[in-house]
Design a protein around this motif. Structure first.
Motif, PDB file in Angstrom:
ATOM      1  N   ALA A 180     -15.306   8.466  13.201  1.00 39.65           N
ATOM      2  CA  ALA A 180     -16.044   9.723  12.973  1.00 39.65           C
ATOM      3  C   ALA A 180     -15.811  10.707  14.109  1.00 39.65           C
ATOM      4  CB  ALA A 180     -17.530   9.430  12.812  1.00 39.65           C
ATOM      5  N   ARG A 181     -15.558  10.181  15.310  1.00 34.80           N
ATOM      6  CA  ARG A 181     -15.323  11.029  16.487  1.00 34.80           C
ATOM      7  C   ARG A 181     -13.833  11.224  16.767  1.00 34.80           C
ATOM      8  NH1 ARG A 181     -19.674   7.423  19.911  1.00 34.80           N
ATOM      9  NH2 ARG A 181     -21.540   8.117  18.792  1.00 34.80           N
ATOM     10  N   ASP A 182     -12.990  10.699  15.886  1.00 35.35           N
ATOM     11  CA  ASP A 182     -11.536  10.791  16.033  1.00 35.35           C
ATOM     12  C   ASP A 182     -11.065  10.207  17.359  1.00 35.35           C
ATOM     13  OD1 ASP A 182      -9.045  11.295  14.995  1.00 35.35           O
ATOM     14  OD2 ASP A 182      -8.976  13.393  15.612  1.00 35.35           O
ATOM     15  N   ARG A 183     -11.674   9.086  17.756  1.00 34.43           N
ATOM     16  CA  ARG A 183     -11.255   8.412  18.973  1.00 34.43           C
ATOM     17  C   ARG A 183     -10.079   7.491  18.648  1.00 34.43           C
ATOM     18  NH1 ARG A 183     -14.137   8.851  23.405  1.00 34.43           N
ATOM     19  NH2 ARG A 183     -13.451   6.856  24.235  1.00 34.43           N
ATOM     20  N   PRO A 184      -9.076   7.411  19.513  1.00 29.77           N
ATOM     21  CA  PRO A 184      -7.862   6.652  19.208  1.00 29.77           C
ATOM     22  C   PRO A 184      -8.148   5.212  18.800  1.00 29.77           C
ATOM     23  CG  PRO A 184      -7.502   8.022  21.127  1.00 29.77           C
ATOM     24  CD  PRO A 184      -8.965   8.140  20.790  1.00 29.77           C
ATOM     25  N   THR A 185      -7.655   4.855  17.621  1.00 28.60           N
ATOM     26  CA  THR A 185      -7.927   3.545  17.034  1.00 28.60           C
ATOM     27  C   THR A 185      -6.695   3.075  16.273  1.00 28.60           C
ATOM     28  OG1 THR A 185     -10.264   4.160  16.767  1.00 28.60           O
ATOM     29  CG2 THR A 185      -9.493   2.240  15.538  1.00 28.60           C
ATOM     30  N   LEU A 186      -6.284   1.851  16.542  1.00 28.79           N
ATOM     31  CA  LEU A 186      -5.153   1.226  15.860  1.00 28.79           C
ATOM     32  C   LEU A 186      -5.634  -0.049  15.185  1.00 28.79           C
ATOM     33  CD1 LEU A 186      -2.091   0.765  15.276  1.00 28.79           C
ATOM     34  CD2 LEU A 186      -1.954  -0.331  17.542  1.00 28.79           C
ATOM     35  N   GLY A 187      -5.374  -0.186  13.902  1.00 27.47           N
ATOM     36  CA  GLY A 187      -5.728  -1.401  13.172  1.00 27.47           C
ATOM     37  C   GLY A 187      -4.489  -2.088  12.644  1.00 27.47           C
ATOM     38  N   LYS A 200      -9.399  11.400   2.839  1.00 30.69           N
ATOM     39  CA  LYS A 200      -8.869  12.177   3.958  1.00 30.69           C
ATOM     40  C   LYS A 200      -7.829  11.407   4.781  1.00 30.69           C
ATOM     41  CE  LYS A 200     -12.998  15.064   4.383  1.00 30.69           C
ATOM     42  NZ  LYS A 200     -14.056  15.574   5.298  1.00 30.69           N
ATOM     43  N   ALA A 201      -7.514  10.182   4.378  1.00 31.12           N
ATOM     44  CA  ALA A 201      -6.439   9.452   5.046  1.00 31.12           C
ATOM     45  C   ALA A 201      -5.103   9.835   4.405  1.00 31.12           C
ATOM     46  CB  ALA A 201      -6.659   7.947   4.942  1.00 31.12           C
ATOM     47  N   ILE A 202      -4.036   9.649   5.154  1.00 30.83           N
ATOM     48  CA  ILE A 202      -2.693   9.986   4.685  1.00 30.83           C
ATOM     49  C   ILE A 202      -1.884   8.704   4.570  1.00 30.83           C
ATOM     50  CG2 ILE A 202      -0.561  11.222   5.223  1.00 30.83           C
ATOM     51  CD1 ILE A 202      -2.280  13.212   6.816  1.00 30.83           C
ATOM     52  N   ARG A 203      -1.396   8.413   3.370  1.00 25.64           N
ATOM     53  CA  ARG A 203      -0.567   7.223   3.176  1.00 25.64           C
ATOM     54  C   ARG A 203       0.761   7.418   3.895  1.00 25.64           C
ATOM     55  NH1 ARG A 203      -0.442   7.230  -1.966  1.00 25.64           N
ATOM     56  NH2 ARG A 203      -2.155   5.758  -2.308  1.00 25.64           N
ATOM     57  N   ASN A 216      -0.604   0.621  -0.650  1.00 31.42           N
ATOM     58  CA  ASN A 216      -1.084   1.062   0.665  1.00 31.42           C
ATOM     59  C   ASN A 216      -0.702   0.034   1.729  1.00 31.42           C
ATOM     60  OD1 ASN A 216      -2.412   3.448  -0.307  1.00 31.42           O
ATOM     61  ND2 ASN A 216      -3.987   2.099  -1.181  1.00 31.42           N
ATOM     62  N   GLN A 217       0.267   0.377   2.544  1.00 37.79           N
ATOM     63  CA  GLN A 217       0.705  -0.502   3.621  1.00 37.79           C
ATOM     64  C   GLN A 217       0.434   0.095   5.001  1.00 37.79           C
ATOM     65  OE1 GLN A 217       1.634  -3.537   3.586  1.00 37.79           O
ATOM     66  NE2 GLN A 217       2.681  -4.061   1.695  1.00 37.79           N
ATOM     67  N   ALA A 218       0.255   1.395   5.074  1.00 34.32           N
ATOM     68  CA  ALA A 218      -0.069   2.036   6.345  1.00 34.32           C
ATOM     69  C   ALA A 218      -0.668   3.400   6.058  1.00 34.32           C
ATOM     70  CB  ALA A 218       1.180   2.182   7.230  1.00 34.32           C
ATOM     71  N   PHE A 219      -1.582   3.825   6.933  1.00 37.79           N
ATOM     72  CA  PHE A 219      -2.169   5.149   6.764  1.00 37.79           C
ATOM     73  C   PHE A 219      -2.533   5.743   8.119  1.00 37.79           C
ATOM     74  CE2 PHE A 219      -5.956   2.408   6.692  1.00 37.79           C
ATOM     75  CZ  PHE A 219      -6.880   3.112   7.459  1.00 37.79           C
ATOM     76  N   ALA A 220      -2.619   7.054   8.141  1.00 37.08           N
ATOM     77  CA  ALA A 220      -3.104   7.787   9.302  1.00 37.08           C
ATOM     78  C   ALA A 220      -4.437   8.414   8.941  1.00 37.08           C
ATOM     79  CB  ALA A 220      -2.109   8.868   9.715  1.00 37.08           C
ATOM     80  N   PHE A 221      -5.315   8.503   9.949  1.00 36.34           N
ATOM     81  CA  PHE A 221      -6.605   9.163   9.747  1.00 36.34           C
ATOM     82  C   PHE A 221      -6.890  10.057  10.944  1.00 36.34           C
ATOM     83  CE2 PHE A 221     -11.195   9.599  10.006  1.00 36.34           C
ATOM     84  CZ  PHE A 221     -11.491  10.022   8.718  1.00 36.34           C
ATOM     85  N   GLY A 222      -7.152  11.327  10.675  1.00 37.36           N
ATOM     86  CA  GLY A 222      -7.397  12.256  11.768  1.00 37.36           C
ATOM     87  C   GLY A 222      -6.166  12.399  12.648  1.00 37.36           C
ATOM     88  N   LYS A 223      -6.399  12.729  13.900  1.00 38.91           N
ATOM     89  CA  LYS A 223      -5.295  12.924  14.832  1.00 38.91           C
ATOM     90  C   LYS A 223      -4.900  11.647  15.554  1.00 38.91           C
ATOM     91  CE  LYS A 223      -6.410  17.786  15.824  1.00 38.91           C
ATOM     92  NZ  LYS A 223      -6.780  18.770  16.878  1.00 38.91           N
TER      93      LYS A 223
END
Length: 261
Positions: free
Chosen positions: A84-91, A154-157, A166-173
């Motif tokens: 929600a805060r667009d803090r860097p996160t990798l899953g 709002k995620a980008i495949r 769906n194998q990977a997505f980006a969310f926010g910056k």
């Protein structure tokens, strides 16, 4: 005065699924890395909450099994706050699925268990992202999952394949989820073959076949992981350093013993 090293916390679900090849990339880029054991450690620890980067690793459970594994509720809440805060996160793998669920998407058992090395197909957005080396002819990744997820709002495949859309997505910056493994190498995988022995037997997957395939890819994998993760980390480091310069200087918080194993 030297600048503070950026902090990365890796949430680990089983001991043998660690950062693998990503560990060297983070070290070379100057990140200070610590592990937290997601099932046992306090996921409300401010060391995790305030980390410059959170990496959520894989594991052999479902992102929807919080009734069986109550710690998942706290892990999902942590991810909700960070995203929600667009803090860097990798899953990664389970971590990707947990990110998707934290963003309100459905995570569910897939139609087929996908274990082994193979390609992914990048979308136009994926080709323009840090995952672009996966478009190269000899690029392969390790798939090791049976669950999958719907693409969050709002995620980008970024990637798909014949088995899963769906194998990977980006969310926010600064959010990236990959359902496959870029971090695994031959040494680390020897522990996976033991830790996941029952699953491999049930799926009738040949351990010898997996060994032969990773041996054929061994020269490429460190470079592939290095290129992808270095490119993804670069703008995060620039962004966090910029925030640090604008912030009031405070002494860095002590790292708790629970989060340094």
């Amino acid at each position: 005065m030297p600048s503070r090293r950026l902090s990365a916390v890796a949430l680990r679900h089983v001991a043998f699924e660690d950062l693998g090849l990503l560990s060297a990339v983070l070290d070379q880029a100057g990140w200070a890395v610590s592990y937290c054991e997601a099932p046992a450690d306090d996921l409300t620890d401010p060391v995790i909450e305030k980390a410059d980067l959170l990496i959520v690793l894989g594991g052999p459970i479902g992102a929807y099994e919080d009734n069986r594994y109550p710690f998942l509720g706290k892990e999902l809440a942590l991810l909700e706050r960070r995203l929600a805060r667009d803090r860097p996160t990798l899953g990664i793998c389970l971590g990707c699925q947990l990110m998707a669920r934290a963003l309100g998407a459905r995570v569910f058992p897939g139609l087929t268990k996908e274990i082994g090395w193979g390609r992914v197909d990048l979308t136009d957005e994926g080709r323009a992202s840090s995952l672009s080396p996966l478009a190269e002819e000899d690029a392969e990744v390790l798939h090791w999952h049976g669950d999958t997820f719907d693409l969050p709002d709002k995620a980008i495949r970024l990637a798909s394949n014949a088995a899963y859309e769906n194998q990977a997505f980006a969310f926010g910056k600064s959010g990236l989820g990959v359902q496959f493994h870029l971090e695994a190498d031959s040494r680390q995988l020897e522990e996976w073959y033991v830790g996941h022995a029952v699953e491999l037997m049930a799926a009738q997957v040949s351990i010898d076949g997996l060994r032969k395939k990773v041996a054929a890819l061994e020269q490429r994998l460190p470079s592939q992981a290095g290129r992808i993760f270095t490119e993804w980390l670069r703008p995060l480091a620039i962004g966090r350093e910029s925030v640090s310069r604008r912030s009031v200087r405070r002494p860095p918080a002590a790292v708790s013993a629970d989060c340094t194993r």
